[in-house]
Scaffold this motif. Sequence first.
Motif, short mmCIF file in Angstrom:
data_model
loop_
_atom_site.label_atom_id
_atom_site.label_comp_id
_atom_site.label_asym_id
_atom_site.label_seq_id
_atom_site.Cartn_x
_atom_site.Cartn_y
_atom_site.Cartn_z
N ARG A 19 -32.19 -5.52 -25.05
CA ARG A 19 -33.55 -4.97 -25.10
C ARG A 19 -34.16 -5.23 -26.48
O ARG A 19 -33.56 -4.93 -27.50
N GLY A 20 -35.36 -5.82 -26.50
CA GLY A 20 -36.03 -6.17 -27.75
C GLY A 20 -35.87 -7.62 -28.15
O GLY A 20 -36.57 -8.11 -29.04
N ASP A 21 -34.96 -8.36 -27.49
CA ASP A 21 -34.76 -9.78 -27.80
C ASP A 21 -35.94 -10.62 -27.32
O ASP A 21 -36.56 -10.31 -26.29
N GLU A 22 -36.21 -11.69 -28.07
CA GLU A 22 -37.21 -12.68 -27.66
C GLU A 22 -36.59 -14.07 -27.80
O GLU A 22 -35.89 -14.34 -28.77
N VAL A 23 -36.83 -14.94 -26.82
CA VAL A 23 -36.25 -16.28 -26.84
C VAL A 23 -37.28 -17.32 -26.41
O VAL A 23 -38.30 -16.98 -25.78
N MET A 24 -36.98 -18.57 -26.71
CA MET A 24 -37.73 -19.70 -26.19
C MET A 24 -36.75 -20.58 -25.42
O MET A 24 -35.70 -20.97 -25.95
N LEU A 25 -37.08 -20.86 -24.16
CA LEU A 25 -36.22 -21.68 -23.31
C LEU A 25 -36.87 -23.05 -23.11
O LEU A 25 -38.03 -23.14 -22.71
N THR A 26 -36.13 -24.11 -23.40
CA THR A 26 -36.61 -25.47 -23.17
C THR A 26 -35.90 -26.02 -21.94
O THR A 26 -34.67 -26.12 -21.92
N CYS A 27 -36.67 -26.34 -20.90
CA CYS A 27 -36.10 -26.70 -19.60
C CYS A 27 -36.47 -28.13 -19.23
O CYS A 27 -37.65 -28.49 -19.23
N SER B 122 -40.55 -28.18 -19.54
CA SER B 122 -41.23 -26.89 -19.60
C SER B 122 -40.61 -26.02 -20.69
O SER B 122 -39.42 -26.15 -21.00
N ARG B 123 -41.42 -25.13 -21.24
CA ARG B 123 -40.92 -24.16 -22.22
C ARG B 123 -41.32 -22.76 -21.77
O ARG B 123 -42.46 -22.54 -21.35
N ILE B 124 -40.37 -21.84 -21.87
CA ILE B 124 -40.58 -20.46 -21.42
C ILE B 124 -40.37 -19.52 -22.59
O ILE B 124 -39.26 -19.44 -23.14
N TYR B 125 -41.44 -18.82 -22.98
CA TYR B 125 -41.27 -17.72 -23.92
C TYR B 125 -40.90 -16.49 -23.09
O TYR B 125 -41.55 -16.16 -22.10
#
Length: 379
Positions: free
Chosen positions: A185-193, A211-214
């Motif tokens: 809880r509280g984590d933030e990530v960027m996913l590169t797909c 695609s990139r997912i924040y």
Amino acid sequence: QKEITRHPPSLRHVPPQEGDEVEVHFVLRLKANDTQVDSSRERGAPFKFKVGHGQVVEGWDLAVRSMRKGEHAKFTIAPPLAYGEAGNGELNIPPNSTIVLEVELLKCPMREDLFEDGGAVKLSLKESKEGRQPGKTDEVQVTYKVTVEGCGVAMHKQHVVHKMGAEQMGQIARVMDKALTTMKRGDEVMLTCQPSHAFSTGDGRYAGKVSRIYLALEEIFEVHDMSVGARDKTVLRKRIREGEGADRIHDAACVKICVNSVTANGEKVLDSEKLELAFKVGDGEVCDALEGSVVGMKKGDEAVLRCESVDACLGGLLDLPSTMETPIMIHISIVSFDKVLEKWDLSSSERLQRGRERKEVATALFKRGRIRLAAQHYE
């Protein structure tokens, strides 16, 4: 040439990429005579640089790109990838020298290959120090934004409830679920797909593009079966806000809760907007739904109880009508409670005394017809 002298503690995270700032300790020697020419350890401070920005020789860039955080390695670097025909007068490196570089990778952006195939890579933007990770069937509250290379924003939702494992959004949901199981809880990530893990060939203008997912994990809605006497899912508790501290409510604790709302099959039941109740857990002063659900909660916790049994909601201080239709939803929050030691923290004599007291309570409950709660005490 690379020789690993200490393996990284984990292979989950991928090596640094171009543009990443890294922090290393290093020792630089000449291969010809093993003379040390530079060392960050002797200077007493790690060395920082950006990968691929020409701040170090090419061989050093390539070396760090092959490492993972925590790894120690020794690299033998030929002159064309080191200091070449010019050498380095400041470091007393002669022309055309082969160098030996010992490196410990201390810090770098933490990228994780989620499926170990390069198709979805997670970069941590913000990390929480404490807390648990969601389970595969939990509900969570998230904010996410999906952007597609050359197309802009494809999806954007703020503060929405997401059911783990539902996969309503196809491959995007699968990647999000995998990432969420590694987050707190509280984590933030960027996913590169890559396209295989985002939009496939049948997805119109997004097909075949990176695609990139924040993704931000805001809340974890834990769901537990809190049915009294038997875990038959007649009362399910979903936590919607986590409270403070580590202390939790146990049997025989004096608690104060706030009942924020009660609905029966969608219809409002509670006359007042909020109702505060004070009671001793396990004594039968409130209905079974409340008795079972407050156990294990913390100060400040909020939860919604879903009750499939009208009987579980009857009796006690809440005084709900028997004519209600299921499902009955009760929204509660914990105001305060007295800390009570668990039975394994008691001495033998204290444990026997509490056992006698709770047995007397169970007998009284049985006589009043509170069979489920009485049975829980006898157990």
